[in-house]
Design a protein around this motif. Structure first.
Motif, mmCIF file in Angstrom:
data_model
loop_
_atom_site.group_PDB
_atom_site.id
_atom_site.type_symbol
_atom_site.label_atom_id
_atom_site.label_comp_id
_atom_site.label_asym_id
_atom_site.label_seq_id
_atom_site.Cartn_x
_atom_site.Cartn_y
_atom_site.Cartn_z
ATOM 1 N N UNK A 31 0.553 -1.052 -0.044
ATOM 2 C CA UNK A 31 0.054 -0.048 0.003
ATOM 3 C C UNK A 31 0.821 1.285 -0.108
ATOM 4 N N UNK A 32 1.969 1.300 -0.180
ATOM 5 C CA UNK A 32 3.016 2.321 0.082
ATOM 6 C C UNK A 32 3.544 2.736 -1.379
ATOM 7 N N UNK A 33 2.941 2.494 -2.289
ATOM 8 C CA UNK A 33 3.623 2.556 -3.800
ATOM 9 C C UNK A 33 3.546 4.172 -3.926
ATOM 10 N N UNK A 34 4.437 4.501 -4.449
ATOM 11 C CA UNK A 34 4.523 6.150 -4.794
ATOM 12 C C UNK A 34 5.131 6.650 -6.098
ATOM 13 N N UNK A 35 5.287 5.519 -6.998
ATOM 14 C CA UNK A 35 5.754 6.054 -8.208
ATOM 15 C C UNK A 35 5.075 5.148 -9.234
ATOM 16 N N UNK A 36 4.509 5.608 -10.518
ATOM 17 C CA UNK A 36 3.991 4.715 -11.551
ATOM 18 C C UNK A 36 4.834 4.693 -12.739
ATOM 19 N N UNK A 37 5.183 3.461 -13.041
ATOM 20 C CA UNK A 37 6.203 3.489 -14.345
ATOM 21 C C UNK A 37 5.594 2.671 -15.542
ATOM 22 N N UNK A 38 5.581 3.417 -16.576
ATOM 23 C CA UNK A 38 4.698 2.919 -17.652
ATOM 24 C C UNK A 38 5.948 2.326 -18.416
ATOM 25 N N UNK A 39 6.123 0.754 -18.661
ATOM 26 C CA UNK A 39 6.824 0.079 -19.342
ATOM 27 C C UNK A 39 6.273 -0.420 -20.642
ATOM 28 N N UNK A 40 6.988 0.136 -21.795
ATOM 29 C CA UNK A 40 6.293 -0.234 -22.995
ATOM 30 C C UNK A 40 7.036 -1.604 -23.616
ATOM 31 N N UNK A 136 -2.634 7.866 -16.765
ATOM 32 C CA UNK A 136 -2.153 7.033 -15.570
ATOM 33 C C UNK A 136 -1.241 8.030 -14.864
ATOM 34 N N UNK A 137 -0.963 9.044 -15.292
ATOM 35 C CA UNK A 137 -0.038 10.222 -14.635
ATOM 36 C C UNK A 137 1.250 9.602 -14.326
ATOM 37 N N UNK A 138 1.836 8.874 -15.163
ATOM 38 C CA UNK A 138 3.009 8.149 -15.267
ATOM 39 C C UNK A 138 4.388 9.002 -14.859
ATOM 40 N N UNK A 139 5.245 8.596 -13.820
ATOM 41 C CA UNK A 139 6.188 9.349 -13.466
ATOM 42 C C UNK A 139 7.494 9.080 -14.485
ATOM 43 N N UNK A 140 7.547 7.772 -15.004
ATOM 44 C CA UNK A 140 8.590 7.434 -16.042
ATOM 45 C C UNK A 140 8.023 6.579 -17.040
ATOM 46 N N UNK A 141 8.553 6.827 -18.380
ATOM 47 C CA UNK A 141 8.215 5.842 -19.388
ATOM 48 C C UNK A 141 9.505 5.158 -19.441
ATOM 49 N N UNK A 142 9.499 3.895 -19.705
ATOM 50 C CA UNK A 142 10.496 3.144 -20.278
ATOM 51 C C UNK A 142 10.415 2.446 -21.560
#
Length: 200
Positions: A31-40, A136-142
């Motif tokens: 429950x402590x997730x703080x970042x959204x990473x979009x992995x393409x 999704x308001x991604x913090x990073x796209x990889x």
């Protein structure tokens, strides 16, 4: 929990996400997730991109990893031929391939206890990836760089270039390393860490 139904969620702007998005897989982490990473993921670069993300970036403690794959349905057909059945068949085949690709990596993330979602999309990869990153308001796209020739890159444009220039968040573009480069890099790191004068 996994589902093949169309994904319909409320976006940050209050709208509804594209009905052609399919939620292929989802797994909740802590429950402590703080970042959204979009992995393409793209079939040609998925292995390299996924391995790089695992080895160098994503964190079990803080990341929700959203795996995405975009499939294009662009089949040229003569106007006097009824191609409905053929297009439906190809669309279904590509949908199955997309879902299989996503499930393969999502299940591996599950085993490693990462929080993740896997979403299959349809359309132009440039616009769909950018849309999803904003949604999704991604913090990073990889994403991986596809090895296109100069002519093809000029005519079609590079998806990674487009995302890098237009995405509101940080974009990481992975590239496969040649074996010789990897070996040279290992030796360089060892020499830096073992040398007394390691200011170089």
């Amino acid at each position: 929990m996994s589902s093949q139904s169309n994904l319909q969620t409320t976006t940050a702007e209050g709208g509804v996400s594209n009905r052609r998005d399919s939620l292929v897989h989802t797994y909740s982490g802590n429950d402590n997730l703080s970042r959204v990473v979009l992995l393409c993921l793209d079939p040609l670069s998925a292995e390299v991109t996924y391995k790089w993300a695992l080895d160098n970036f994503i964190s079990i403690e803080k990341d929700l990893v959203v795996l995405v794959h975009v499939r294009q349905i662009d089949i040229p057909v003569a106007p006097y031929i009824n191609s409905t059945g053929y297009i439906d068949e190809v669309s279904e085949e590509r949908r199955n391939e997309s879902h299989h690709l996503l499930r393969t990596f999502a299940e591996d993330l599950n085993k490693k206890k990462f929080a993740c979602k896997a979403i299959s999309m349809v359309g132009d990869p440039k616009h769909e990836i950018l849309r999803k990153a904003k949604e999704i308001r991604a913090d990073v796209v990889i994403m991986g760089a596809r090895n296109m020739g100069a002519i093809k890159r000029t005519l079609l444009g590079s998806v990674s270039d487009y995302i890098a220039h237009n995405c509101p968040c940080t974009v990481v573009i992975t590239k496969p390393e040649q074996e010789a480069q990897q070996e040279h890099r290992r030796k360089s790191i060892i020499s830096l860490t073992s040398s007394r004068d390691n200011t170089k």
